[in-house]
Design an enzyme around this catalytic site. Structure first.
Site, PDB file in Angstrom:
ATOM      1  N   LYS A 226     -12.585  -5.408  -6.595  1.00 21.05           N
ATOM      2  CA  LYS A 226     -13.375  -4.046  -6.910  1.00 21.05           C
ATOM      3  C   LYS A 226     -12.295  -2.830  -7.284  1.00 21.05           C
ATOM      4  O   LYS A 226     -12.762  -1.955  -7.798  1.00 21.05           O
ATOM      5  CB  LYS A 226     -14.292  -3.377  -5.774  1.00 21.05           C
ATOM      6  CG  LYS A 226     -13.513  -3.131  -4.541  1.00 21.05           C
ATOM      7  CD  LYS A 226     -14.492  -2.934  -3.539  1.00 21.05           C
ATOM      8  CE  LYS A 226     -13.692  -2.865  -2.099  1.00 21.05           C
ATOM      9  NZ  LYS A 226     -14.491  -3.216  -1.090  1.00 21.05           N
TER      10      LYS A 226
ATOM     11  N   LYS B   7      -7.273 -12.432  -8.357  1.00 20.59           N
ATOM     12  CA  LYS B   7      -8.497 -12.408  -7.431  1.00 20.59           C
ATOM     13  C   LYS B   7      -9.484 -11.319  -7.813  1.00 20.59           C
ATOM     14  O   LYS B   7      -9.156 -10.353  -8.281  1.00 20.59           O
ATOM     15  CB  LYS B   7      -8.264 -12.112  -5.976  1.00 20.59           C
ATOM     16  CG  LYS B   7      -9.039 -12.898  -5.044  1.00 20.59           C
ATOM     17  CD  LYS B   7      -8.606 -12.651  -3.400  1.00 20.59           C
ATOM     18  CE  LYS B   7      -9.489 -12.027  -2.593  1.00 20.59           C
ATOM     19  NZ  LYS B   7      -9.121 -11.830  -1.366  1.00 20.59           N
TER      20      LYS B   7
ATOM     21  N   LYS C  12       0.890  -1.133  -0.171  1.00 21.65           N
ATOM     22  CA  LYS C  12       0.029   0.011   0.026  1.00 21.65           C
ATOM     23  C   LYS C  12       0.833   1.232  -0.030  1.00 21.65           C
ATOM     24  O   LYS C  12       0.422   2.447  -0.446  1.00 21.65           O
ATOM     25  CB  LYS C  12      -0.996  -0.222   0.999  1.00 21.65           C
ATOM     26  CG  LYS C  12      -2.166  -0.889   1.031  1.00 21.65           C
ATOM     27  CD  LYS C  12      -3.241  -0.425   1.899  1.00 21.65           C
ATOM     28  CE  LYS C  12      -4.477  -1.429   1.704  1.00 21.65           C
ATOM     29  NZ  LYS C  12      -5.654  -1.034   2.597  1.00 21.65           N
TER      30      LYS C  12
END
Ligand code: TRP
Length: 338
Positions: free
Chosen positions: A205, A202, A120
């Site tokens: 969204k 995977k 991140k």
């Protein structure tokens, strides 16, 4: 929530999900459906982790809307506020309070090794804030406040749960046994749903290609279109083979997960049929699964007063449990109690 006979005390399950936009079919089949199923067997406590969500920049109106929508959508999926405690994390102040104490029991080196932090901070290089760094300790506080026995999590959260165990053991060792050391909960079923466009990844969204994922609120036409465009292969035979036919596999997995039909049975049903038919059968099954969820969602999101009543009651229930743990931790740490 607990039975009268203490010997029959159910195990406590805690889990949380971030309210950041759309919830996908992958979230539903991989996690939420299991949450719903666990509600009778366990004392379940579920949270919308809005405190976690602000570790990346959020537009205030969007965060507010996403949180309310996620609350309604999870209820529409079957999270039942009469069986479980389902609350919004920021409503229970003890999370932030316990997180501070636990931060002082967490090593800089431990947090530096978290792979999600590394990922991140690369993705959000302009906002590597301290909260992004200490996020795993807040997650530990979430879990430990409720003395959870079991925590259902995906593979991406395994390292954080390991750290939670380390922090709990450290606190217990420094003071005295106080915090339940939680185990990961690996559900008996729980499908890993992949991207419709790149079945090696995977379903997420955050994928910029909206055709890669199905949102729980997608309209039937969109669902059908996305499945039509799903990546398969040039083989054209419907077989389940995790090694080579990942796109086809994923479609079969989705069908099996939404209908409860065993994979082999479905493959036998589809024998001799083409990929076009496979896609439309799967799309129809998904549309039928989403239909009642969407109907219920529309009712709930239209009744803000009812939603508020649900999350306010849940926050009180959660706060009562959380306060007990927080008080113990504060006393043992040596704070003068008010
Ligand atoms: N960090 C989790 C995620 O991003 C969400 C979460 C927050 C969580 N607190 C938790 C999950 C406690 C399990 C237990 O998916």
């Amino acid at each position: 929530m607990q039975g009268n006979n203490p010997q029959e005390k159910k195990k406590v399950i805690f889990s949380a999900i971030q309210p950041s936009g759309t919830i996908t079919l992958g979230n539903y089949l991989g996690a939420l459906k299991n949450w719903v199923a666990m509600q009778d067997e366990y004392d379940c406590i579920f949270a919308l982790a809005d405190l976690h969500a602000i570790t990346v920049r959020q537009e205030p109106a969007a965060l507010r809307r996403n949180t309310l929508e996620a609350y309604a959508l999870l209820m529409a999926c079957g999270i039942d506020v009469n069986k479980s405690i389902f609350y919004i994390q920021s409503h229970v102040a003890a999370h932030a309070q316990l997180a501070w104490v636990l931060e002082c029991c967490t090593q800089f080196g431990e947090l530096s090794r978290m792979t999600q932090f590394k990922d991140k901070s690369q993705k959000h290089a302009d906002n590597i804030n301290a909260g992004l760094f200490t996020y795993p300790t807040l997650m530990a506080a979430d879990i430990l406040l409720y003395q959870a026995d079991l925590v259902p999590i995906g593979a991406d959260q395994k390292q954080h749960l390991e750290l939670t165990r380390t922090i709990a053991e450290r606190f217990n060792g420094l003071y005295s046994p106080t915090l339940t050391v939680p185990d990961p909960y690996i559900p008996k079923t729980g499908a890993r749903i992949m991207s419709l466009q790149d079945p090696a990844r995977k379903m997420s969204k955050s994928d910029e290609n909206v055709n890669a994922w199905i949102g729980l609120l997608d309209k039937p036409d969109d669902v059908v279109r996305k499945f039509k465009r799903a990546v398969t292969d040039s083989d054209a035979r419907i077989v389940y083979n995790p090694e080579s036919k990942t796109g086809v596999n994923n479609l079969i997995t989705i069908y099996s997960a939404v209908t409860g039909t065993p994979v082999e049975e479905f493959v036998a049903q589809m024998e001799g049929k083409g990929y076009g038919e496979l896609k439309s059968v799967v799309a129809d099954a998904v549309v039928e699964t989403l239909r009642p969820i969407q109907t219920r969602y529309a009712q709930l999101i239209g009744d803000k007063a009812y939603l508020a009543q649900c999350y306010n009651t849940a926050a009180e229930q959660a706060a009562r449990i959380a306060r007990r743990t927080l008080t113990k931790v504060m006393k043992k740490t040596g704070f003068v109690m008010p």
